[in-house]
Motif scaffolding. Structure first.
Motif, mmCIF file in Angstrom:
data_model
loop_
_atom_site.group_PDB
_atom_site.id
_atom_site.type_symbol
_atom_site.label_atom_id
_atom_site.label_comp_id
_atom_site.label_asym_id
_atom_site.label_seq_id
_atom_site.Cartn_x
_atom_site.Cartn_y
_atom_site.Cartn_z
ATOM 1 N N ARG A 54 0.840 -1.209 0.000
ATOM 2 C CA ARG A 54 0.000 0.000 0.000
ATOM 3 C C ARG A 54 0.867 1.248 0.000
ATOM 4 N NH1 ARG A 54 0.436 0.293 5.940
ATOM 5 N NH2 ARG A 54 1.384 -1.718 6.253
ATOM 6 N N TYR A 55 0.259 2.365 -0.383
ATOM 7 C CA TYR A 55 0.924 3.646 -0.253
ATOM 8 C C TYR A 55 0.522 4.285 1.057
ATOM 9 C CZ TYR A 55 2.590 3.821 -5.075
ATOM 10 O OH TYR A 55 3.258 3.585 -6.228
ATOM 11 N N VAL A 56 1.437 4.922 1.716
ATOM 12 C CA VAL A 56 1.102 5.674 2.915
ATOM 13 C C VAL A 56 1.519 7.116 2.659
ATOM 14 C CG1 VAL A 56 1.578 5.975 5.367
ATOM 15 C CG2 VAL A 56 1.487 3.668 4.394
ATOM 16 N N THR A 57 0.575 8.049 2.829
ATOM 17 C CA THR A 57 0.958 9.450 2.614
ATOM 18 C C THR A 57 1.656 9.963 3.862
ATOM 19 O OG1 THR A 57 -1.265 10.031 3.272
ATOM 20 C CG2 THR A 57 -0.778 10.149 0.916
ATOM 21 N N GLN A 58 2.618 10.815 3.660
ATOM 22 C CA GLN A 58 3.340 11.402 4.784
ATOM 23 C C GLN A 58 3.481 12.885 4.521
ATOM 24 O OE1 GLN A 58 6.590 8.661 4.281
ATOM 25 N NE2 GLN A 58 7.808 10.182 3.175
ATOM 26 N N LYS A 59 4.124 13.607 5.425
ATOM 27 C CA LYS A 59 4.218 15.063 5.318
ATOM 28 C C LYS A 59 4.586 15.510 3.915
ATOM 29 C CE LYS A 59 5.278 17.235 9.683
ATOM 30 N NZ LYS A 59 6.426 17.098 10.576
ATOM 31 N N LYS A 60 5.664 14.906 3.415
ATOM 32 C CA LYS A 60 6.078 15.246 2.057
ATOM 33 C C LYS A 60 5.913 14.005 1.207
ATOM 34 C CE LYS A 60 9.621 18.832 2.213
ATOM 35 N NZ LYS A 60 11.080 18.929 2.248
ATOM 36 N N GLY A 61 4.992 14.011 0.299
ATOM 37 C CA GLY A 61 4.843 12.891 -0.625
ATOM 38 C C GLY A 61 4.291 11.647 0.047
ATOM 39 N N LYS A 62 4.790 10.508 -0.379
ATOM 40 C CA LYS A 62 4.252 9.249 0.129
ATOM 41 C C LYS A 62 5.365 8.214 0.182
ATOM 42 C CE LYS A 62 3.181 8.308 -4.665
ATOM 43 N NZ LYS A 62 2.239 8.002 -5.714
ATOM 44 N N ARG A 63 5.066 7.107 0.841
ATOM 45 C CA ARG A 63 5.998 6.007 0.798
ATOM 46 C C ARG A 63 5.254 4.722 0.446
ATOM 47 N NH1 ARG A 63 5.307 7.058 6.406
ATOM 48 N NH2 ARG A 63 4.569 5.214 7.548
ATOM 49 N N LEU A 64 5.996 3.781 -0.070
ATOM 50 C CA LEU A 64 5.418 2.507 -0.435
ATOM 51 C C LEU A 64 5.750 1.514 0.670
ATOM 52 C CD1 LEU A 64 4.044 0.803 -2.695
ATOM 53 C CD2 LEU A 64 6.338 0.300 -3.541
ATOM 54 N N TYR A 103 8.984 4.049 -6.477
ATOM 55 C CA TYR A 103 7.913 3.113 -6.103
ATOM 56 C C TYR A 103 7.379 2.330 -7.287
ATOM 57 C CZ TYR A 103 7.487 7.424 -3.428
ATOM 58 O OH TYR A 103 7.734 8.564 -2.763
#
Ligand code: ADP
Ligand code: MG
Length: 701
Positions: free
Chosen positions: A73-83, A102
């Motif tokens: 899944r993708y997780v959104t964070q302060k800047k952009g997102k992480r996989l 990603y």
């Protein structure tokens, strides 16, 4: 593949190509295939074991785990997102995380298929994770030849961005090793290999990259460390020999009236035994017909200046001129004043030349130097400008040498038909091992004794929360007629942040120590030289009580009445700098103090530094600790770190190997300087490559 193939330009190696070759050249000096083999792994990772998720304990350990991905899944964070991929084995679950690329990864990842992942464990909010893991299908992993200890090569962002990954380096080096088995000819004499039971070169080359076992790795590393030190020492020792034979110097044949007069009537104290011994060493050098190149080490306050001055008298007694070069204008001025005083009764002409010297005066000095009217010249870098020509310069003294590069030293030589004798004085006690590798071409003298009656500086470590008590202590000392230094770190000349600290400090001092009762000076690098000199002078004359300063006062400044040195944010200084600063006090008859101020929170290194400072005032001990904490590059400053560009050996940890290598090298140079003995022929090719200025690892195998 034969040896000449190893000379193939790197871009022709399979998998490399022009773009990657470009970064390899820039980052690693890798031009031909051979050079690639000389990139040694920084470390090795153990891929012989697999861990269970339930066993994971420590963050930052590197682990290898077999398991499956259950969801992505993708997780959104302060800047952009992480996989994020959830990864499980039969004992538990962790997260695999990617912060970039990603799409490419997402396309490749499959759920519910067995993977082997490898990477560094992070622990956050109750969850273990691995960021950017190495990931491989178990099926594929099984089919591959197992490498138990996998090399990890030096890396940088630039390299990775251009696709020069650890995997690529591993593959390329593996490829080279497979095809070039027989070309690694032994380059050390048989007898040394036997004596030390060294692993042969070919086997060592294979094992340093792809160790068969930890034991093999140890032997391979030992071999290359020895080899690295050995050839460096061989070159240094041989150069010194050649140097002694070839570089002629002026012979100061007599000890004349200036020296004798001064010794009998000019000295206001008895020289220490160490000072006498060093003077004898110098006299022996300048009395021979070879050029002197001597490093004089002595702790702060050990009395190097007088030794330097008396050496200059030897030159003058033999009809020569002498000069003394200091790293800063302030120091040059101080030397000038001190030496002028010493010369008063000797009828000698002394001048000072710095960047601040006015043109008119400069011309006079130039003329007097050429005519020989001027005996002694003291100054800064200005001394080595081309326009400065001596009638006959016989001795050049360089104070606080670590600030001058080797290039500048050699520039001094070109002022006459013969090179002047050179004496380099330094208060940075350089540990012997370092001196050995760094200054193989210099002889070393040590003043290892302080003038009698010196009291050691009482050193304490205080937290910022105790500031009020420290201020009270300052008041008491000023009451007794003493003066105080307060020093702020200025790590970067241009850092406004550091200046803010300094100025805030100055303001708060001015508030707590108000005029007119208290007078405070301030000196820092952004001030004009004449303002600096003015403030400094006020302090020297005792007109101000407190000197707030940056490290510009670090070297040489001599105010015997100053008895307290307060170092703010002391944790930001290295040990040798702290020691230099402490050396500014304890120069008079009074008990002196050094107070190291820090915050409560300190790193382990910083704590060790504070402790070491409070426990010892022996400069050599301090520099050994410093070398261990910081590594040699830092200790010497950047100018000389190139000399210490060791590929595999470590000056501190491999100290013992260095000693062994040095003694073998000495033995060979002594008995067979031309490498003519059949057994020594093996040395020649590597040695010659080295002498051409290449680093040791650039030579042809
Ligand atoms: P450094 O080695 O740090 O350059 P200096 O040469 O500045 O030390 O000497 C520090 C102080 O010690 C000077 O004031 C100097 O006159 C004094 N001094 C030097 N040698 C002796 C001695 N043998 N006995 C007493 N005082 C000395
Ligand atoms: Mg000095």
């Amino acid at each position: 593949m034969n040896a000449s193939n190893l000379q193939t330009p790197i871009e022709y190696l399979k998998g490399i190509g022009p773009q990657k070759a470009e970064v390899l050249k820039k980052e690693f000096d890798v031009f031909v295939c051979q050079d690639l083999l000389n990139i040694f792994p920084n470390r090795y990772v153990d891929k012989s074991t697999y861990r269970k998720i339930s066993e994971l304990k420590d963050a930052s350990a590197e682990v290898q785990i077999v398991g499956k991905i259950t969801g992505i899944r993708y997780v959104t964070q302060k800047k952009g997102k992480r996989l994020v991929a959830d990864f499980i084995d039969e004992t538990g679950q962790i997260e695999l995380v990617w912060f970039r690329a990603y799409k490419w990864i997402l396309e490749k990842l499959k759920t519910n298929v067995a993977y082997v992942v490898f990477g560094k464990i992070n622990y956050y909010n109750g969850t273990f994770s691995i960021a950017h893991p190495d990931i491989e299908l178990l099926e594929k992993h099984k089919n591959k030849g197992r490498i138990p200890l996998q090399p990890v090569y030096p890396s940088s962002d630039k390299l990775t961005r251009k696709g020069v990954t650890n995997t690529l380096l591993m593959k390329s080096i593996h490829q080279l090793l497979t095809v070039s088995k027989s070309v690694f000819v032994e380059n050390l004499p048989q007898s040394i290999c036997e004596d030390l039971k060294l692993m042969n070169r070919a086997e060592a080359m294979r094992n340093v990259h792809f160790p068969q076992s930890l034991d093999h790795l140890g032997k391979a590393q030992f071999r290359f460390k020895f080899e690295e030190f050995f050839f460096i020492q061989l070159r240094l020792i041989r150069q010194k020999l050649v140097h002694q034979k070839k570089i002629k110097g002026y012979t100061f044949s007599k000890v004349g009236t200036y020296f004798n007069d001064f010794y009998k009537n000019g000295l206001t104290f008895e020289l220490t035994d160490a000072q006498k011994r060093v003077l004898r060493e110098i006299r022996k050098d300048v009395g021979s017909n070879a050029q002197m190149n001597r490093l004089l080490q002595g702790d702060v306050g050990s009395g190097k200046t007088i030794v330097g001055f008396m050496s200059m008298l030897m030159a003058i007694d033999n009809g020569f001129q002498a000069c003394l070069m200091a790293p800063t204008g302030i120091l040059a001025q101080q030397h000038f004043e001190g030496i002028s005083e010493l010369c008063e009764k000797l009828d000698l002409k002394v001048a000072i030349l710095t960047g601040a010297t006015k043109t008119k005066r400069r011309r006079e000095i130039h003329a007097d130097l050429l005519s020989g009217d001027l005996h002694l010249l003291i100054g800064t870098h200005a001394l080595i400008e081309d326009k400065v020509k001596f009638k006959n310069l016989g001795l050049a003294i360089i104070d606080e040498q670590h600030r001058f590069g080797v290039k500048q030293r050699s520039k001094l030589w070109r002022k006459n038909d013969l090179p002047p004798h050179v004496l380099v004085m330094t208060a940075t006690p350089i540990p012997r091992t370092l001196a050995m590798s760094l200054y193989g071409d210099l002889d070393i003298s040590v003043i290892d004794e302080l003038p009698p009656g010196r009291k050691t500086v009482k050193t304490v470590h205080r937290y910022d929360s105790n500031r009020l008590r420290v201020f009270q202590f300052i008041r008491d000392e000023i009451e007794k007629g003493r003066q105080i230094y307060i020093v702020y770190p200025l790590i970067e000349e241009s850092s406004n942040f550091d200046y803010k600290d300094l100025m805030d400090g100055y303001e708060s001092i001015s508030r707590d120590f108000p005029m007119p009762k208290y007078q405070t000076s301030i000196v820092h690098g952004k001030m004009k030289p004449e303002d600096k000199a003015y403030e400094m002078q006020r302090f020297v004359e005792g007109k101000t009580h407190i000197m707030v300063a940056t490290t510009v006062i670090e070297v040489g400044v001599n105010v015997p009445n100053a008895s307290v040195m307060i170092i703010e944010s002391a944790e930001r200084f290295g040990l040798s700098q702290l020691h230099q600063l402490r050396g500014r006090v304890g120069r008079g008859a009074e008990q002196s103090y050094c107070i190291l101020m820090t915050g409560k929170k300190l790193g382990e290194d910083a704590r060790t530094r504070m402790q070491t400072m409070t426990q010892t005032s022996d400069g050599f001990k301090l520099s050994e600790v410093d070398l261990k904490l910081r590594g040699p590059g830092d200790l010497m400053g950047t100018q000389q770190s190139g000399v210490l560009d060791l590929k595999i050996a470590d000056l501190v940890k491999d100290n013992q190997i260095l000693k062994t290598a040095r003694s073998y090298a000495q033995h060979i140079v002594k008995n067979d300087p031309g490498f003519e003995h059949p057994e020594h022929r093996a040395l020649i090719s590597t040695y010659n490559q080295l002498s051409k200025g290449k680093t040791i690892w650039n030579y042809i195998s």
